[in-house]
Design an enzyme around this catalytic site. Structure first.
Site, PDB file in Angstrom:
ATOM      1  N   PHE A 131       0.848  -1.186   0.000  1.00 16.13           N
ATOM      2  CA  PHE A 131       0.000   0.000   0.000  1.00 16.13           C
ATOM      3  C   PHE A 131       0.887   1.240   0.000  1.00 16.13           C
ATOM      4  O   PHE A 131       1.854   1.313   0.768  1.00 16.13           O
ATOM      5  CB  PHE A 131      -0.922   0.004   1.216  1.00 16.13           C
ATOM      6  N   ASP A 203       1.545  -5.122   8.391  1.00 16.00           N
ATOM      7  CA  ASP A 203       0.395  -4.235   8.294  1.00 16.00           C
ATOM      8  C   ASP A 203      -0.844  -5.111   8.130  1.00 16.00           C
ATOM      9  O   ASP A 203      -0.967  -5.857   7.152  1.00 16.00           O
ATOM     10  CB  ASP A 203       0.566  -3.296   7.092  1.00 16.00           C
ATOM     11  N   TYR A 228     -11.194   0.970  10.623  1.00 17.69           N
ATOM     12  CA  TYR A 228     -12.365   1.454   9.879  1.00 17.69           C
ATOM     13  C   TYR A 228     -12.770   0.550   8.726  1.00 17.69           C
ATOM     14  O   TYR A 228     -13.770   0.808   8.066  1.00 17.69           O
ATOM     15  CB  TYR A 228     -12.146   2.885   9.375  1.00 17.69           C
ATOM     16  N   LYS A 229     -12.024  -0.512   8.468  1.00 11.80           N
ATOM     17  CA  LYS A 229     -12.397  -1.430   7.397  1.00 11.80           C
ATOM     18  C   LYS A 229     -13.270  -2.545   7.985  1.00 11.80           C
ATOM     19  O   LYS A 229     -14.413  -2.330   8.343  1.00 11.80           O
ATOM     20  CB  LYS A 229     -11.144  -1.981   6.713  1.00 11.80           C
ATOM     21  N   ARG A 377     -12.517  -3.729  -7.107  1.00  8.79           N
ATOM     22  CA  ARG A 377     -12.389  -4.469  -5.850  1.00  8.79           C
ATOM     23  C   ARG A 377     -13.762  -4.691  -5.223  1.00  8.79           C
ATOM     24  O   ARG A 377     -14.587  -3.781  -5.165  1.00  8.79           O
ATOM     25  CB  ARG A 377     -11.533  -3.702  -4.836  1.00  8.79           C
TER      26      ARG A 377
END
Length: 416
Positions: A131, A203, A228-229, A377
């Site tokens: 990322f 991560d 938050y995912k 996605r």
């Protein structure tokens, strides 16, 4: 051939199905973007009102003690810990993923520099496809430190083994790739890093709450992640940092704010680090955001990661099968591994007009997202995604592709 009735039958016997009622899902929306922003737990609104009206509104500053605001980052860390194979006193929920990555990377380099056997190591190994913020933070830190520190970017997972060598100080990887959903073998990569004398940072942004993770059992050194995912903590919710118990005494980072002081309210001019994971903190915490994180974590307390993983694989298997069944004549290319052992909880398909197709899906109420290059996605959150949602989403995708119902000139939004 699968049918919608088959999917409805799967929902009828799904042990996680009752948990869906604890989330506020908009009517007429099939939400397949929980890998980017999770759905709001219904209790979040009540919790926000309590913090605003009672804790802040009535008790004011007394709430740092009375409502437990001061201890919230570590209390939430203990609640999150079982989801990632950590123990009490090992996780702090605080700051952002980027900031936490900076902290643990700086700490890992410091630990390595303090050991004669690894003091001369200057290489940080990561993937070019990691990322971007992870890569950027490592680039920024190495440029700031100078002294020969450098970032080594690997082009493919199979190249990692050779890239991790006697010059490697730290291996810094995202467990599940944000674009493809490829999942590394944490235990094997960490073991190889340790054999070479390197430390391993993971991560968990696309892992926590979605796939089984066991940081302690796998021997990891440090980890970061967001809430938050899949954890449904809310937009911009605080992230988390994990430090293995064996490294906590030596854990130091440049962001030594007053919340990581051993006695912050003695207001000493000299910094004296606190013991344990409190060292991962920095400044005053965003209490309202922290409070909402707990609403998502409380739902996870009603199930376990094994049940979540079982349903995740079933949902992603179904989605792949249905897309290939209904959309075979279109230029779709599966970017996500088929093998369960190396697949996260998302499915990515490439299409030459991926952005335009995704915008058409969103307009029809199927919400996924887009990542360059050409990647659509679809994230599957087992707590609230149904099997019939998968069926209906693929039917709409097929209709859009069959009728070319997308605008190849669609203007890019700031957030894709």
């Amino acid at each position: 051939m699968l049918t919608r009735n088959d999917c409805a039958a799967l929902d009828a016997k799904d042990e996680l199905a009752p948990l869906r009622a604890q989330f506020d899902l908009p009517e007429g929306v099939i939400y397949l973007d929980g890998n980017s922003l999770g759905v709001r737990p219904k209790k979040a609104l009540e919790r926000a009102r309590a913090v605003l009206e009672d804790e802040w509104g009535t008790d004011l500053i007394r709430s740092w003690n009375k409502a437990g605001w001061f201890e919230m980052p570590l209390r939430l860390g203990d609640k999150l810990a079982p989801l990632v194979g950590a123990g009490p006193g090992e996780i702090a929920v605080t700051d952002t993923t980027s900031l936490n990555l900076f902290k643990v990377l700086a700490a890992a380099l410091h630990i390595q520099a303090d050991k004669p056997a690894t003091a001369d190591r200057k290489s940080i190994v990561t993937e070019r496809a990691n990322f971007p913020t992870d890569v950027y933070m490592a680039q920024g830190l190495t440029e700031w430190l100078g002294r020969g520190y450098r970032l080594r970017l690997v082009d493919a997972p199979e190249d990692l083994h050779a890239a991790i060598d006697s010059d490697t100080a730290v291996v810094m990887l995202t467990h599940v790739n944000y674009r493809t959903g490829y999942m590394h073998d944490m235990r094997a990569v960490t073991a190889h890093a340790h054999e070479q004398g390197a430390l391993a940072i993971w991560d968990l942004a696309h892992s926590a709450g979605a796939v089984p993770v066991n940081l302690n059992r796998n021997g990891a050194d440090f980890a970061v992640g967001c809430t938050y995912k899949y954890l449904n903590g809310g937009p911009g919710a605080p992230a988390f940092a994990w430090v293995a118990p064996r490294h906590q005494a030596a854990f130091r980072h440049p962001l030594s704010g007053w919340w990581s002081h051993a006695t912050p309210f003695t207001m000493q001019p000299e910094f004296l680090p606190a013991d344990g994971i409190r060292r991962a903190l920095c400044g005053t915490q965003p209490i309202l955001s922290l409070a909402l994180v707990e609403c998502g974590l409380d739902v996870f307390g009603q199930t376990d990661v094994a049940a979540i993983r079982k349903k995740s694989l079933a949902l992603t298997d179904l989605f792949i099968a249905l897309v290939e069944q209904r959309c075979a004549r279109h230029p779709l290319s599966l970017a996500t591994p088929r093998e369960h052992a190396v697949r996260g909880s998302q499915v990515s398909f490439a299409h030459p007009h991926g952005y335009a197709v995704m915008q058409a899906l969103i307009a029809r109420g199927v919400i996924g997202d887009y990542r360059e290059p050409e990647i659509m996605r679809f994230g599957f959150t087992p707590l609230y995604t149904r099997f019939v949602d998968v069926w209906d989403a693929v039917e709409i995708l097929a209709e859009i592709l069959d009728g070319q119902q997308y605008d190849v000139g669609a203007k890019r939004d700031a957030v894709t």
